[in-house]
Enzyme design. Structure first.
Site, PDB file in Angstrom:
ATOM      1  N   LYS A  83      -4.973   3.859  10.002  1.00 40.05           N
ATOM      2  CA  LYS A  83      -4.163   4.817   9.248  1.00 40.05           C
ATOM      3  C   LYS A  83      -4.735   6.231   9.339  1.00 40.05           C
ATOM      4  CE  LYS A  83      -2.412   1.361   5.976  1.00 40.05           C
ATOM      5  NZ  LYS A  83      -2.352   0.912   4.573  1.00 40.05           N
ATOM      6  N   SER A 121       0.803  -1.227   0.000  1.00 38.35           N
ATOM      7  CA  SER A 121       0.000   0.000   0.000  1.00 38.35           C
ATOM      8  C   SER A 121       0.833   1.273   0.000  1.00 38.35           C
ATOM      9  CB  SER A 121      -0.948  -0.004   1.208  1.00 38.35           C
ATOM     10  OG  SER A 121      -0.221   0.004   2.411  1.00 38.35           O
TER      11      SER A 121
END
Length: 798
Positions: free
Chosen positions: A717, A674
């Site tokens: 996140k 990612s």
């Protein structure tokens, strides 16, 4: 003496001495040829022993350099081409050289016969050796009177030493040492040493035999006396201590409500114990085993509390937030109430440290009114830790499952396996495989511990496991569990947890609960923002304890202090803040992009740096990146090269430019796909000299076609970005559904940019025009200042 040339006969595990007759069976082709050559000459042959008897085809280096020159007296042909020969040793021979040019070995030998006249001191030495051998013959049954007489009749010292060596039970190497002693005095000394060793061995054997005989006599005497005591007690109508102990155990077994198999096994062990001496070591083993069988909760249970409202209230009292997690637990308890016989899934609580996994399991036990047992699996490597050791081992005990059940005292506790993701595997077995039987509802109805050796029913136990990450849990074990994920807490949730739970708990533990000491909301917020950086609240609790310790010292020293702890008090006690709220760059920079990572301790912000250099189109990667992350960088590099013109970069830039990508912290392992969108943004910024927005963090996997694929850990996140003071987060479009997991107050104060393609991400992240003079960029060492990257404790999964 002059050198003579003789054929060589290699011997295996046999040493032939001079003046000795020996029958030898010869089957190797080289050896048969050597014998035929010797017969064709003077019937003399050199006998050399191999230093390795297992070799079928020895070479010259495999033979000792001292042997016996022998004469072949008789030969006999055997079926299959083999021969049987009778040889007589003549004298010793020292090998000077061995020739392997012929079919057989031949050697140049210097004869070394014993001197006929010997020095005067040889005679006393020979007399001493002869006397010791005679003494050995009297002590040992392995030496006959004929052998002792033959040695006594031998007058030549060297020949006597050889004869003694043949009669002793020696290894091939030891006999060869005697043969290699060309000097008679040295040979006698070696033989004397061997005789003394044999005498010492005989003495040790004699002492051992005497000790065993005495012990046997004592045992027989004890047995006879015990039988007499039994007869006397029987006549008097009394019982001995062993019978009393056995009857006591039988009564306990009868009242213990064991399973049929356990009761049968216990009674058998009592019968064995009854026949053993009181002081027997085996008796202690049997008593311990019976005690474990009696201590295990075979039938005892506790009644469950079935009030769901009360269960929900207890969960709310013990934990703030975690709404979905508590709802799932209430659902689980509701099913257990409607179908008590159903096994249901095994719950696995997965989340960062300090998120409340262990305390949640404890709250479930309190809500149900059940006993609670916790077993930590971190670092366990031995399968016997779970299933126990066999009783054949000294100090054997049941495994941790049965030990936990004994501590609980009931057969239906809440059983917590903590840190299940940190078990290890080595030569002692796989403890995760041993857990399969305990956690599988289809098998744990008859869980078998190696120590107890009888099935134990675990079907009524509520098993709960915890882990920081599900990635390291073995797949078969993970398949038997239902994952409930605990994400990190928001700032508001930490404020409530600190005010409701942590502060009162620490005040009580520090003896300050009656001193009217309070934490102001500003003080708690300061500790959360400036002195902790975590997904859970463990560090927060430690910092509160730190503050209260200082208050306790002031109180005992009678120093003045304000009972209301405010922000200034926190900074005065804890010192300079190790963290600051704004971790993002203060201004847009070229070649620097902020990414988001998901670690075992929650979400973290991660800065990726890119710098162009003169070169040949190479991509340099540093920062301890994993294979997947390196592949993401390669994909981003290919994308930038393919679309250089549309990004405002020279189409052939790669012919004279290298790009170096670095990801701090350099010593922390990082991996995952990612980070692709962050890497391609940093490269595009560095090559096109377009700054990256300092208030934007991004995450997403990319493809060569420019698509942005979804990733995991969105909530963690986003919370990491908010802690760093970043208000805008760029996410893949397919992660839009994950925004529902983010608390409403966070969604309201942050902006989310959802993209499907890399072009959209670059448009949102890069400044539209070339930078103004003086804009910082990587490689401009006079103006560049990299913001501090957040610390990584366990490696990053991007």
């Amino acid at each position: 003496m002059p050198e003579i040339i003789l054929a060589v006969l290699p011997l295996r595990e046999v040493v032939v001495f001079p003046h000795m007759l020996a029958h030898l069976d010869v089957g190797r082709e080289k050896s048969v040829t050597a014998i035929e050559a010797a017969l064709a000459a003077e019937k003399r042959i050199l006998l050399l022993t191999q230093n390795d008897g297992d070799k079928d085809d020895p070479q010259s280096e495999d033979l000792y350099d001292v042997g016996t020159v022998a004469e072949i007296r008789q030969t006999l042909r055997l079926p299959g081409g083999a021969m049987r020969i009778l040889v007589e040793g003549l004298y010793r021979g020292k090998v000077l050289r061995i020739s392997t040019g012929n079919v057989y070995f031949s050697a140049g030998v210097v004869p070394a016969p014993d001197e006929r006249a010997w020095p005067q001191e040889i005679e006393p030495l020979a007399h001493s050796v002869r006397g010791r051998f005679e003494e050995l013959g009297r002590q040992s049954k392995k030496i006959s009177a004929e052998q002792t007489g033959a040695v006594a009749a031998t007058r030549e010292p060297g020949r006597m030493a050889d004869l003694i060596a043949t009669h002793l039970n020696l290894k091939t190497e030891e006999k060869q040492r005697v043969l290699a002693a060309l000097d008679v005095a040295s040979r006698l000394e070696r033989v004397a040493e061997l005789i003394m060793r044999e005498m010492e061995i005989i003495e040790v054997e004699r002492r051992i035999s005497l000790r065993v005989r005495r012990q046997m006599e004592k045992t027989q005497k004890d047995y006879y006396l015990r039988e007499q005591i039994k007869s006397i007690q029987k006549e008097l109508g009394e019982r001995d201590e062993r019978q009393s102990e056995a009857e006591e155990y039988r009564g306990k077994i009868k009242n213990a409500r064991l399973s049929s198999q356990a009761e049968e096994q216990a009674l058998k062990e009592v019968e064995r114990l009854e026949k053993m001496p009181l002081a027997s070591a085996e008796g202690t083993v049997s008593r311990t085993y019976i005690d474990w069988l009696l201590a295990a909760p075979w039938e005892k249970t506790t009644a469950d509390r079935k009030d769901l409202a009360r269960c929900a209230r207890i969960l709310d009292e013990d934990h703030y937030g975690l709404t979905k997690v508590k709802e799932r637990i209430v659902e689980f308890l509701a099913v257990r109430r409607l179908a008590p016989a159903s096994h249901g899934p095994i719950i696995c609580l997965v989340g960062p440290p300090g998120a409340g996994k262990t305390s949640l399991a404890r709250s479930i036990a309190r809500a149900l009114g059940r006993e609670f047992v916790r077993v930590s699996l971190g670092g366990i490597r031995d399968e016997a830790e779970i299933r126990g050791h066999r009783r054949t081992y000294i100090g054997a005990l049941p495994g941790r499952v049965i030990q936990g059940m004994r501590r609980a005292g009931v057969r239906n506790p809440v059983f917590l396996f903590d840190e299940i993701d940190k078990m290890q595997v080595d030569f002692r077995g796989d403890p995760a495989a041993a857990l399969l039987e305990a956690l599988d509802p289809e098998q744990n109805v008859a869980f078998t511990d190696h120590y107890l050796e009888v099935p134990f029913d675990l079907s009524q136990v509520i098993f709960i496991t915890t882990a920081n990450t599900a990635d390291t849990i073995p797949a078969p074990l993970l398949d038997r569990m239902e994952i409930i994920r605990l994400s990190g807490y928001t700032e508001n949730e930490k404020m409530e947890i600190a005010a409701r739970h942590l502060a009162p708990k620490q005040l009580k533990e520090h003896g300050l609960s009656r001193r009217k000491i309070t934490f102001s909301p500003e003080a708690l917020l300061t500790v959360i923002r400036e002195y902790t950086r975590e997904a859970g609240v463990r560090s927060l609790e430690r910092e509160l304890a730190h503050i209260l310790r200082k208050i306790a010292v002031k109180l005992l020293r009678r120093e003045r202090f304000a009972p209301a702890i405010v922000m200034e008090t926190v900074r005065e006690i804890l010192g300079p803040p190790p963290y600051r709220l704004d971790q993002a760059a203060s201004a847009p920079e070229i070649g620097l992009a902020a990414g988001l990572a998901y670690t075992q301790v929650g979400g973290e912000i991660l800065f990726i740096e890119a710098t162009p250099l003169r070169g040949e189109g190479k991509l340099v990667l540093t920062g301890k990146l994993g294979e997947v992350m390196q592949e993401s960088a390669q994909a981003g590099w290919t994308y930038v090269r393919a679309r250089a013109a549309s990004l405002g970069i020279e189409p052939d830039f790669y012919e004279h430019t290298d790009v170096h990508i670095h990801v701090p912290e350099g010593a922390t392992p990082k991996d995952g796909p990612s980070a692709g969108v962050t890497m391609v943004t940093a490269m595009a910024s560095a090559l096109a000299r377009r700054p990256v927005r300092q208030d934007l963090a991004m995450t997403g996997e990319i493809t060569l076609r420019g698509k942005v694929l979804p990733i995991g850990g969105v909530k963690e996140k986003v919370l990491a970005a908010r802690r760093a003071g970043i208000k805008t987060v760029l996410l893949p479009r397919k992660n839009e559904k994950d925004l529902e997991e983010i608390p409403a107050e966070i969604r309201q104060e942050m902006e989310f940019i959802l993209v499907e393609r890399v072009e959209e991400a670059l448009t949102a992240a890069l400044a539209p025009e070339a930078p103004e003079p003086g804009t910082p960029m990587l490689g401009d060492f006079a103006s560049f200042s990299s913001p501090a990257a957040a610390p990584f404790e366990h490696g990053s999964v991007l």
